[in-house]
Write a protein that holds these residues in place. Structure first.
Motif, mmCIF file in Angstrom:
data_model
loop_
_atom_site.group_PDB
_atom_site.id
_atom_site.type_symbol
_atom_site.label_atom_id
_atom_site.label_comp_id
_atom_site.label_asym_id
_atom_site.label_seq_id
_atom_site.Cartn_x
_atom_site.Cartn_y
_atom_site.Cartn_z
ATOM 1 N N ARG A 145 0.823 -1.213 0.000
ATOM 2 C CA ARG A 145 0.000 0.000 0.000
ATOM 3 C C ARG A 145 0.855 1.260 0.000
ATOM 4 O O ARG A 145 0.432 2.312 0.471
ATOM 5 N N SER A 146 2.056 1.146 -0.522
ATOM 6 C CA SER A 146 3.010 2.256 -0.453
ATOM 7 C C SER A 146 2.574 3.476 -1.250
ATOM 8 O O SER A 146 3.058 4.581 -1.010
ATOM 9 N N GLU A 147 1.677 3.300 -2.216
ATOM 10 C CA GLU A 147 1.226 4.440 -3.003
ATOM 11 C C GLU A 147 0.130 5.233 -2.304
ATOM 12 O O GLU A 147 -0.228 6.314 -2.754
ATOM 13 N N ARG A 148 -0.397 4.710 -1.240
ATOM 14 C CA ARG A 148 -1.444 5.410 -0.493
ATOM 15 C C ARG A 148 -0.817 6.350 0.525
ATOM 16 O O ARG A 148 0.353 6.213 0.901
ATOM 17 N N GLU A 149 -1.644 7.271 1.003
ATOM 18 C CA GLU A 149 -1.196 8.176 2.058
ATOM 19 C C GLU A 149 -1.845 7.867 3.399
ATOM 20 O O GLU A 149 -1.479 8.454 4.416
ATOM 21 N N PHE A 150 -2.837 6.940 3.384
ATOM 22 C CA PHE A 150 -3.582 6.648 4.615
ATOM 23 C C PHE A 150 -3.965 5.180 4.625
ATOM 24 O O PHE A 150 -4.653 4.694 3.717
ATOM 25 N N VAL A 151 -3.505 4.453 5.631
ATOM 26 C CA VAL A 151 -3.948 3.085 5.863
ATOM 27 C C VAL A 151 -4.063 2.877 7.374
ATOM 28 O O VAL A 151 -3.280 3.432 8.155
ATOM 29 N N TYR A 152 -5.053 2.083 7.776
ATOM 30 C CA TYR A 152 -5.195 1.750 9.187
ATOM 31 C C TYR A 152 -4.203 0.646 9.548
ATOM 32 O O TYR A 152 -4.021 -0.318 8.808
#
Length: 605
Positions: A128-135
């Motif tokens: 998920r490195s391309e995201r800016e927000f993960v739980y």
């Protein structure tokens, strides 16, 4: 003398003619600087005026964030103000994967803090490195979440949320239901009133630093609207009584399941609804779909003899019958009709309509039904709500089944008179008895205090009063519920029911549904209740022996909790009313006789 003309050489002349001029150099420099300045001014104008909004938005996108303002879900109370469902603050840990991965050496520390394997956490972030927000972890205790944040790992942040907590646990689980991880109702009243309870989260703009930490609140975009509270009609005290007695009975009888519903006769408000097996909504992952099923609302049963008062309501309405006559010949306990053996447990001979109820005679009920117009009988069933939802508003409520009257065959008409060939929910059956108790006025059941639904008169009040008197005979000596449905100092009107369970197009020989439905106090009805025990395997399987004692113990406590005045002081039925205080008042004689209704056997009609 050699005279030569003197001329300057060509290169010298060119240097003098085309050599650099300070003035020209100055002009060039000034021109270049002017052009550069003009370009800077143009660029500044482009940035500050022409494309100001674009670049401002780009800057805001990097440092200005709109974040939600969490709101608590409304509290659910019982009718006396006791909390049944509350929201508690929790913290969720989230991260910017790319920032966290830049500090890869901190991953073991982070993984341990949130209870994950280091390799698993690294793979989760890389995917998920391309995201800016993960739980990373949802709904942690605030102190545990703060310990994670105190590690100071870049890219790791916290978000405040709320989690639902149910103080009564499994006792009220089927009524309340539960919420999901985002605090939205999924079942029960949490789902039915989700819009009312949920509220609306607010939003605010904040400035974050490059580590994702909030450094300044800029403005509030939307004000939060907390969820609204909800007060139910449920009485937690009565709910606990019903739960404990039902649980004890299921353990003793080794039954598969059980349900109990209690309704306020005068309002239609549900005072208690219990189902077993049950589950703990605070530990939802350990439950199964079967445990989470609200059997009182979603499961249907053939009511057996508990449906006979509806047949008697049609009989009295027809004008052909009174409580005392005409007498019905039930013979020797066997009535062969169209090759079907309709049986009673004893040879009762001639019975009045009241006697048919008291002895729970299948033969008597069938013969009375056969003398009535099919349209009248069908309309009476429908008027009492059979085959249709009660409109309680509870999610997933079943409607039961009632075949259209014009399609009834003669044998079906006879068999339905003692509770086969149709099915009901426990709530529907409880509402039938509540209607009889309130003078024939049917209320829509409600789970919200003071929110009475529609009501309508379905039978004449005088007929309803006669039915209550007839039902009271069931709990008197010789009745199928005596003495197990007796309540000291209170008169009880009720009906037992024992039915074979259907499976695969026929009825199982040794599997039963045991039920009791009743009204208390009989002289001035306040509550109606139904107890259904599914497939008791140890001891008796009769409704009068298995379900009636649950009714008596629970309603005994409920009457006193609600401070309902006694209506049967100074007498106890043992072969007849006893006057005065002779030692039997307030106690149940252990050797009182019991006569039970018989379950039918044979193929499905």
């Amino acid at each position: 003398m050699n005279m030569r003309p003197r001329f300057p050489t060509q290169p010298t002349a060119r240097r003098r003619q085309h050599g650099p001029s300070p003035r020209r150099r100055m002009i060039v420099v000034v021109a270049v600087l002017s052009l550069a300045s003009l370009g800077l001014v143009a660029r500044a104008f482009d940035l500050q005026v022409v494309r100001k909004e674009f670049y401002q938005s780009q800057g805001d996108a990097r440092f200005l964030r709109e974040v939600p303002i969490a709101v608590s879900r409304g509290t659910i109370f019982d009718r006396n103000g006791e909390p049944l469902a509350v929201s508690t603050p929790v913290m969720s840990i989230w991260a910017n994967p790319s920032e966290v991965l830049e500090s890869e050496d901190r991953l073991p520390q982070l993984a341990k803090a949130i209870g994950m394997d280091t390799g698993e956490l690294k793979q989760y972030l890389m995917q998920r490195s391309e995201r800016e927000f993960v739980y990373l972890r949802r709904q942690m205790r605030p102190d545990a979440a703060q310990a994670v944040l105190d590690l100071g790992i870049p890219g790791v942040n916290g978000q405040r949320e709320y989690r639902r907590y149910y103080p009564s646990g499994e006792v009220t689980s089927h009524i309340l239901g539960f919420t999901n991880i985002d605090d939205h109702g999924q079942e029960g009243l949490e789902l039915a009133f989700d819009d009312w309870l949920a509220g609306k989260p607010g939003a605010k703009r904040v400035i974050r630093d490059r580590m994702g930490h909030i450094v300044e609140d800029v403005e509030q975009v939307r004000a939060p609207q907390p969820g609204r509270n909800l007060t139910l009609s449920i009485d937690r005290r009565i709910q606990f009584l019903a739960y404990n007695e039902l649980k004890n009975t299921l353990e003793q009888s080794q039954a598969d399941s059980g349900s109990m519903v209690i309704i306020d006769v005068t309002t239609g408000e549900v005072l208690a609804m219990v189902n077993l097996p049950t589950y703990n909504p605070n530990a939802l992952r350990s439950s199964t779909p079967s445990q989470r099923r609200n059997r009182s609302m979603t499961d249907v049963v053939e009511p057996g003899s508990t449906i006979k008062p509806v047949v008697m309501a049609a009989a009295l309405s027809s004008g052909k019958y009174t409580p005392n006559g005409p007498l019905v010949d039930t013979g020797n306990g066997h009535f062969y009709y169209m090759t079907h053996d309709i049986r009673d447990t004893h040879a009762y001979g001639m019975l009045s309509p009241t006697g048919v109820i008291q002895k729970s005679s299948n033969i008597g009920a069938a013969k009375i039904a056969m003398t009535l117009d099919t349209s009248l009988l069908y309309d009476t069933y429908r008027a009492f709500g059979l085959g249709s939802s009660t409109n309680s508003g509870f999610p997933g409520e079943a409607s039961g089944y009632l075949k259209v009257g014009r399609d009834w065959r003669p044998l079906e008409k006879a068999i339905m008179a003692y509770g086969y060939g149709l099915n009901v929910t426990a709530l529907q059956l409880a509402n039938v008895y509540a209607t009889i108790g309130d003078g024939g006025l049917m209320h829509e059941p409600s789970f919200v205090k003071g929110a009475a639904g529609d009501s309508k008169q379905i039978i004449a009040p005088e007929i309803a009063r006669k039915l209550v008197t007839m039902l009271e005979s069931t709990t008197q000596p010789g009745g199928t519920a005596a003495p197990y449905a007796w309540i000291a100092n209170y008169a009880v009107a009720g009906k037992t029911g024992t039915a074979h369970k259907a499976s695969g197009g026929s009825y199982l020989k040794n599997n039963y549904s045991a039920a009791f439905a009743g009204i208390v106090p009989a002289s001035n009805p306040r509550m109606a209740a139904v107890v259904v025990i599914d497939d008791p395997k140890k001891g008796s399987y009769y409704g009068g022996l298995v379900s009636a004692p649950v009714f008596a113990k629970v309603m005994d406590g409920a009457l006193r909790l609600l401070d309902v005045p006694p209506d049967n002081i100074g007498r106890w039925y043992v072969g007849g009313p006893l006057q005065g205080n002779n030692g039997l008042v307030g106690s149940k004689p252990p050797d009182a006789p019991v006569v039970e209704d018989a379950p039918v056997e044979g193929a499905t009609p």
